[in-house]
Design an enzyme around this catalytic site. Structure first.
Site, PDB file in Angstrom:
ATOM      1  N   LYS A   1       0.837  -1.199   0.000  1.00 25.07           N
ATOM      2  CA  LYS A   1       0.000   0.000   0.000  1.00 25.07           C
ATOM      3  C   LYS A   1       0.876   1.256   0.000  1.00 25.07           C
ATOM      4  O   LYS A   1       0.625   2.212  -0.753  1.00 25.07           O
ATOM      5  CB  LYS A   1      -0.860  -0.040   1.278  1.00 25.07           C
ATOM      6  CG  LYS A   1      -1.994   0.936   1.331  1.00 25.07           C
ATOM      7  CD  LYS A   1      -2.765   0.624   2.616  1.00 25.07           C
ATOM      8  CE  LYS A   1      -3.947   1.493   2.837  1.00 25.07           C
ATOM      9  NZ  LYS A   1      -4.570   1.244   4.142  1.00 25.07           N
TER      10      LYS A   1
ATOM     11  N   GLY B   1     -25.806   1.349   7.607  1.00 21.92           N
ATOM     12  CA  GLY B   1     -24.692   0.415   7.761  1.00 21.92           C
ATOM     13  C   GLY B   1     -23.367   1.158   7.681  1.00 21.92           C
ATOM     14  O   GLY B   1     -23.272   2.327   8.045  1.00 21.92           O
TER      15      GLY B   1
ATOM     16  N   LYS C   1     -20.833  -0.268  14.428  1.00 19.08           N
ATOM     17  CA  LYS C   1     -19.786  -0.494  15.434  1.00 19.08           C
ATOM     18  C   LYS C   1     -19.926   0.508  16.582  1.00 19.08           C
ATOM     19  O   LYS C   1     -19.838   0.144  17.754  1.00 19.08           O
ATOM     20  CB  LYS C   1     -18.435  -0.350  14.738  1.00 19.08           C
ATOM     21  CG  LYS C   1     -17.226  -0.397  15.635  1.00 19.08           C
ATOM     22  CD  LYS C   1     -15.930  -0.455  14.828  1.00 19.08           C
ATOM     23  CE  LYS C   1     -15.562   0.848  14.153  1.00 19.08           C
ATOM     24  NZ  LYS C   1     -15.111   1.920  15.033  1.00 19.08           N
TER      25      LYS C   1
ATOM     26  N   CYS D   1     -18.960   2.470  10.538  1.00 21.47           N
ATOM     27  CA  CYS D   1     -18.993   3.305  11.749  1.00 21.47           C
ATOM     28  C   CYS D   1     -20.256   3.146  12.589  1.00 21.47           C
ATOM     29  O   CYS D   1     -20.176   2.796  13.756  1.00 21.47           O
ATOM     30  CB  CYS D   1     -18.812   4.766  11.358  1.00 21.47           C
ATOM     31  SG  CYS D   1     -17.354   5.044  10.369  1.00 21.47           S
TER      32      CYS D   1
ATOM     33  N   PHE E   1     -30.007  13.834   6.882  1.00 20.96           N
ATOM     34  CA  PHE E   1     -30.128  12.512   7.514  1.00 20.96           C
ATOM     35  C   PHE E   1     -31.573  12.120   7.770  1.00 20.96           C
ATOM     36  O   PHE E   1     -31.906  11.536   8.797  1.00 20.96           O
ATOM     37  CB  PHE E   1     -29.277  12.453   8.799  1.00 20.96           C
ATOM     38  CG  PHE E   1     -27.928  11.857   8.513  1.00 20.96           C
ATOM     39  CD1 PHE E   1     -26.992  12.593   7.814  1.00 20.96           C
ATOM     40  CD2 PHE E   1     -27.633  10.556   8.867  1.00 20.96           C
ATOM     41  CE1 PHE E   1     -25.768  12.049   7.477  1.00 20.96           C
ATOM     42  CE2 PHE E   1     -26.412   9.993   8.539  1.00 20.96           C
ATOM     43  CZ  PHE E   1     -25.481  10.750   7.841  1.00 20.96           C
ATOM     44  N   LEU E   2     -32.426  12.449   6.815  1.00 21.10           N
ATOM     45  CA  LEU E   2     -33.824  12.043   6.910  1.00 21.10           C
ATOM     46  C   LEU E   2     -34.243  11.282   5.656  1.00 21.10           C
ATOM     47  O   LEU E   2     -35.413  11.247   5.332  1.00 21.10           O
ATOM     48  CB  LEU E   2     -34.725  13.273   7.093  1.00 21.10           C
ATOM     49  CG  LEU E   2     -34.797  13.882   8.487  1.00 21.10           C
ATOM     50  CD1 LEU E   2     -35.808  15.019   8.529  1.00 21.10           C
ATOM     51  CD2 LEU E   2     -35.175  12.834   9.534  1.00 21.10           C
TER      52      LEU E   2
ATOM     53  N   LEU F   1     -15.743  12.496   9.449  1.00 20.92           N
ATOM     54  CA  LEU F   1     -15.622  12.395   7.993  1.00 20.92           C
ATOM     55  C   LEU F   1     -16.562  11.322   7.460  1.00 20.92           C
ATOM     56  O   LEU F   1     -16.488  10.172   7.888  1.00 20.92           O
ATOM     57  CB  LEU F   1     -14.186  12.014   7.616  1.00 20.92           C
ATOM     58  CG  LEU F   1     -13.069  12.847   8.250  1.00 20.92           C
ATOM     59  CD1 LEU F   1     -11.714  12.253   7.897  1.00 20.92           C
ATOM     60  CD2 LEU F   1     -13.163  14.294   7.780  1.00 20.92           C
TER      61      LEU F   1
ATOM     62  N   LYS G   1     -23.520   2.632   0.925  1.00 23.02           N
ATOM     63  CA  LYS G   1     -24.144   3.865   0.428  1.00 23.02           C
ATOM     64  C   LYS G   1     -23.453   4.171  -0.897  1.00 23.02           C
ATOM     65  O   LYS G   1     -22.487   3.480  -1.275  1.00 23.02           O
ATOM     66  CB  LYS G   1     -23.984   5.015   1.417  1.00 23.02           C
ATOM     67  CG  LYS G   1     -22.532   5.417   1.670  1.00 23.02           C
ATOM     68  CD  LYS G   1     -22.450   6.652   2.559  1.00 23.02           C
ATOM     69  CE  LYS G   1     -21.010   7.081   2.739  1.00 23.02           C
ATOM     70  NZ  LYS G   1     -20.857   8.267   3.552  1.00 23.02           N
TER      71      LYS G   1
ATOM     72  N   GLU H   1     -17.506   8.761   4.601  1.00 26.90           N
ATOM     73  CA  GLU H   1     -16.866   8.132   3.443  1.00 26.90           C
ATOM     74  C   GLU H   1     -17.525   8.692   2.191  1.00 26.90           C
ATOM     75  O   GLU H   1     -18.739   8.893   2.167  1.00 26.90           O
ATOM     76  CB  GLU H   1     -17.037   6.611   3.490  1.00 26.90           C
ATOM     77  CG  GLU H   1     -16.207   5.973   4.563  1.00 26.90           C
ATOM     78  CD  GLU H   1     -16.249   4.450   4.516  1.00 26.90           C
ATOM     79  OE1 GLU H   1     -16.384   3.886   3.417  1.00 26.90           O
ATOM     80  OE2 GLU H   1     -16.140   3.843   5.590  1.00 26.90           O
TER      81      GLU H   1
HETATM   82  C1  UGA Z   1     -20.492   8.343   9.489  1.00 23.96           C
HETATM   83  C2  UGA Z   1     -20.759   9.794   9.960  1.00 23.96           C
HETATM   84  O1  UGA Z   1     -21.712  10.428   9.105  1.00 23.96           O
HETATM   85  C3  UGA Z   1     -19.464  10.607   9.968  1.00 23.96           C
HETATM   86  O2  UGA Z   1     -19.721  11.912  10.498  1.00 23.96           O
HETATM   87  C4  UGA Z   1     -18.458   9.871  10.861  1.00 23.96           C
HETATM   88  O3  UGA Z   1     -17.237  10.569  10.921  1.00 23.96           O
HETATM   89  C5  UGA Z   1     -18.214   8.478  10.289  1.00 23.96           C
HETATM   90  O4  UGA Z   1     -19.471   7.769  10.287  1.00 23.96           O
HETATM   91  C6  UGA Z   1     -17.214   7.798  11.193  1.00 23.96           C
HETATM   92  O5  UGA Z   1     -17.556   7.562  12.357  1.00 23.96           O
HETATM   93  O6  UGA Z   1     -16.064   7.632  10.801  1.00 23.96           O
HETATM   94  P1  UGA Z   1     -20.209   7.146   7.112  1.00 23.96           P
HETATM   95  O7  UGA Z   1     -20.139   5.856   7.861  1.00 23.96           O
HETATM   96  O8  UGA Z   1     -19.231   7.397   6.037  1.00 23.96           O
HETATM   97  O9  UGA Z   1     -20.081   8.395   8.127  1.00 23.96           O
HETATM   98  O10 UGA Z   1     -21.659   7.152   6.466  1.00 23.96           O
HETATM   99  P2  UGA Z   1     -22.939   8.097   6.470  1.00 23.96           P
HETATM  100  O11 UGA Z   1     -22.937   8.981   5.299  1.00 23.96           O
HETATM  101  O12 UGA Z   1     -23.129   8.712   7.794  1.00 23.96           O
HETATM  102  O13 UGA Z   1     -24.077   6.980   6.240  1.00 23.96           O
HETATM  103  C7  UGA Z   1     -24.270   5.934   7.202  1.00 23.96           C
HETATM  104  C8  UGA Z   1     -25.438   5.065   6.795  1.00 23.96           C
HETATM  105  O14 UGA Z   1     -26.655   5.807   6.885  1.00 23.96           O
HETATM  106  C9  UGA Z   1     -25.369   4.563   5.348  1.00 23.96           C
HETATM  107  O15 UGA Z   1     -25.800   3.211   5.309  1.00 23.96           O
HETATM  108  C10 UGA Z   1     -26.333   5.465   4.591  1.00 23.96           C
HETATM  109  O16 UGA Z   1     -26.899   4.885   3.448  1.00 23.96           O
HETATM  110  C11 UGA Z   1     -27.382   5.714   5.665  1.00 23.96           C
HETATM  111  N1  UGA Z   1     -28.144   6.965   5.456  1.00 23.96           N
HETATM  112  C12 UGA Z   1     -27.537   8.178   5.587  1.00 23.96           C
HETATM  113  C13 UGA Z   1     -29.493   6.893   5.136  1.00 23.96           C
HETATM  114  O17 UGA Z   1     -30.068   5.781   5.020  1.00 23.96           O
HETATM  115  N2  UGA Z   1     -30.195   8.043   4.975  1.00 23.96           N
HETATM  116  C14 UGA Z   1     -29.606   9.271   5.120  1.00 23.96           C
HETATM  117  O18 UGA Z   1     -30.338  10.301   4.978  1.00 23.96           O
HETATM  118  C15 UGA Z   1     -28.255   9.341   5.422  1.00 23.96           C
END
Ligand code: UGA
Length: 425
Positions: free
Chosen positions: A36, A253, A259, A256, A245-246, A149, A317, A151
């Site tokens: 890597k 999933g 877990k 993050c 986030f609605l 952050l 996602k 992803e």
């Molecule tokens: C999440 C947090 O949003 C970050 O702020 C945090 O830093 C990160 O975890 C971490 O702890 O490192 P991430 O896991 O990349 O980020 O994903 P999100 O964009 O938060 O989405 C999480 C899940 O929620 C996904 O399965 C996504 O599809 C779902 N989601 C999100 C929805 O179903 N609806 C939404 O409106 C938003």
């Protein structure tokens, strides 16, 4: 500008290193994976992360970003050492700190006098104190500076944060860490280490709560023939609730939320606090997956045995290639156990997945839909929005679509003879 070492080049470490170099700091990123490191040294990044490869290449070009396997030399002149290491979930839901412990034992004697060690990864409350104990270096400050952050938009989130949180025992140490971010316009919250660590868990658990809540409201809206989008727009317009986030989905999933919610429940249990609300949030998410599978079964004519189900989207996602804790894969497992035959398309998945040897991966969404009894949209990739239903109609066995992400133009699909369903009705 400062000299920085980042230990661990996962999406948090790599984003942190590349962004700090972009802000003008001199950064050395270290990882035990030599393959890597040699790829990164050539500007090739191992993950799909918008804008990150450009920043890595910029850092290599300007000479402000280096990749090494052994950080000893860099540590001798480093002002700040970021720890960006995995903290996987143990069987009991608690976080496994063994990667952190090993890394600390490796760097302990090389850390520069009076330098600062910064926990960036999500770690249990009390980990700053754990790091202090393992390091046994009273001259070295240890700080919590959690990442927020997402992803897929990690670079944007790093460079345009809603806040920077710094948890330190010593205010002077916190001020030095804040200087790393001085070129960003944002609110800096300085606090003690335990509070900073808890802010991260509380933030992720709250977002997961919002999602489980909206998924349950979406199910109810579908069941009582209310318009889900209008209900959400009506709720989200209240500034106290907010619009983000609605978006209902097949369940949340990723690496993050699952877990961190379990870890928070475990922290609660060792602290004598029953995190009953968060337990319900996790359970509601499990139920959501089950609802999706029940709905697919219902749409396929009561039994899934021998039915061909086509999955569009496998990542947790859109805009990432990450399959960890993906609702799509959990749903795939349940479908297989009920006898379904699976075909799938995802823009980032090109080969059969080792844990799903019987799920056929196709190079296009249309090929995956060939002969399907039901097409299920599980990830909100933009390209699914633009697929012509006429072309799909010519390939499927039954014109049935379950849009678990609510991204298709329902009337256009219905006009072409499709039954388009949400998760519940
Ligand atoms: C999440 C947090 O949003 C970050 O702020 C945090 O830093 C990160 O975890 C971490 O702890 O490192 P991430 O896991 O990349 O980020 O994903 P999100 O964009 O938060 O989405 C999480 C899940 O929620 C996904 O399965 C996504 O599809 C779902 N989601 C999100 C929805 O179903 N609806 C939404 O409106 C938003």
């Amino acid at each position: 500008m400062s000299n920085v070492v980042v230990i661990g080049t996962g999406y948090v470490g790599l984003t942190t290193g590349a962004c700090l170099a972009h802000l003008g700091h001199h950064v050395t990123c270290a990882d035990i994976d030599s393959t890597k490191i040699s790829r990164l040294s050539e500007g090739r990044i191992p993950i799909v992360e918008s804008g990150l490869e450009n920043l890595v290449r910029e850092g290599l070009r300007t000479g402000r970003l280096h990749f090494v396997v052994n950080a000893s030399q860099a540590l001798l002149r480093s002002d700040f050492t970021f720890l960006c290491l995995p903290t996987p979930e143990r069987h009991d839901g608690s976080a496994d700190l063994s990667y952190l412990q090993t890394a600390l034992e490796t760097v302990r004697d090389d850390l520069r006098f009076e330098s600062i060690v910064i926990n960036k990864s999500t770690v249990p409350v009390g980990t700053v104190r754990f790091v202090e104990r393992v390091l046994a270096r009273p001259d070295v400050g240890v700080v919590s500076n959690p990442e927020f952050l997402r992803e897929g938009s990690a670079v944007h989130d790093f460079l345009h944060p809603d806040r920077v949180v710094i948890g330190a025992v010593d205010q002077a140490v916190a001020t030095r860490v804040a200087s790393l971010y001085s070129t960003l316009t944002t609110r800096v919250i300085t606090t003690d280490p335990e509070s900073a660590e808890l802010i991260k868990y509380a933030s992720n658990a709250f977002l997961a709560t919002k999602l489980s809540f909206v998924n349950q409201i979406a199910a109810l809206a579908e069941a009582v023939s209310a318009n889900v989008d209008d209900v959400i727009a009506g709720m989200g317009s209240d500034k106290r609730i907010g619009e983000s986030f609605l978006r209902p989905g097949p369940g949340w999933g990723g690496s993050c939320f699952p877990k961190d919610t379990k870890s928070l429940i475990s922290i609660g249990s060792t602290s004598g606090i029953d995190m009953s609300l968060i337990r319900s949030v996790v359970e509601a998410n499990e139920e959501r997956l089950e609802q999706v599978v029940d709905r697919i079964e219902h749409l396929s004519g009561s039994s899934l045995k021998g039915k061909k189900i086509c999955l569009w989207g496998l990542t947790f996602k859109a805009n990432t290639d990450d399959l960890r804790e993906s609702p799509a894969l959990k749903i795939a497992t349940k479908l297989i156990s009920r006898g379904a035959q699976l075909s799938a398309y995802d823009p980032t998945v090109h080969d059969t997945l080792s844990s799903f040897p019987l799920m056929f991966i196709f190079g296009s969404p249309l090929d995956a839909a060939e002969g399907a009894s039901c097409v299920v949209v599980l990830t909100e990739w933009d390209e699914f929005k633009w697929i012509d239903p006429v072309l799909v109609a010519a390939r499927v066995d039954s014109r049935t679509v379950l849009d678990a992400r609510g991204i298709l133009n329902r009337s256009e699909w219905q006009d072409n003879g499709f039954t388009v369903s949400g998760i519940v009705c």
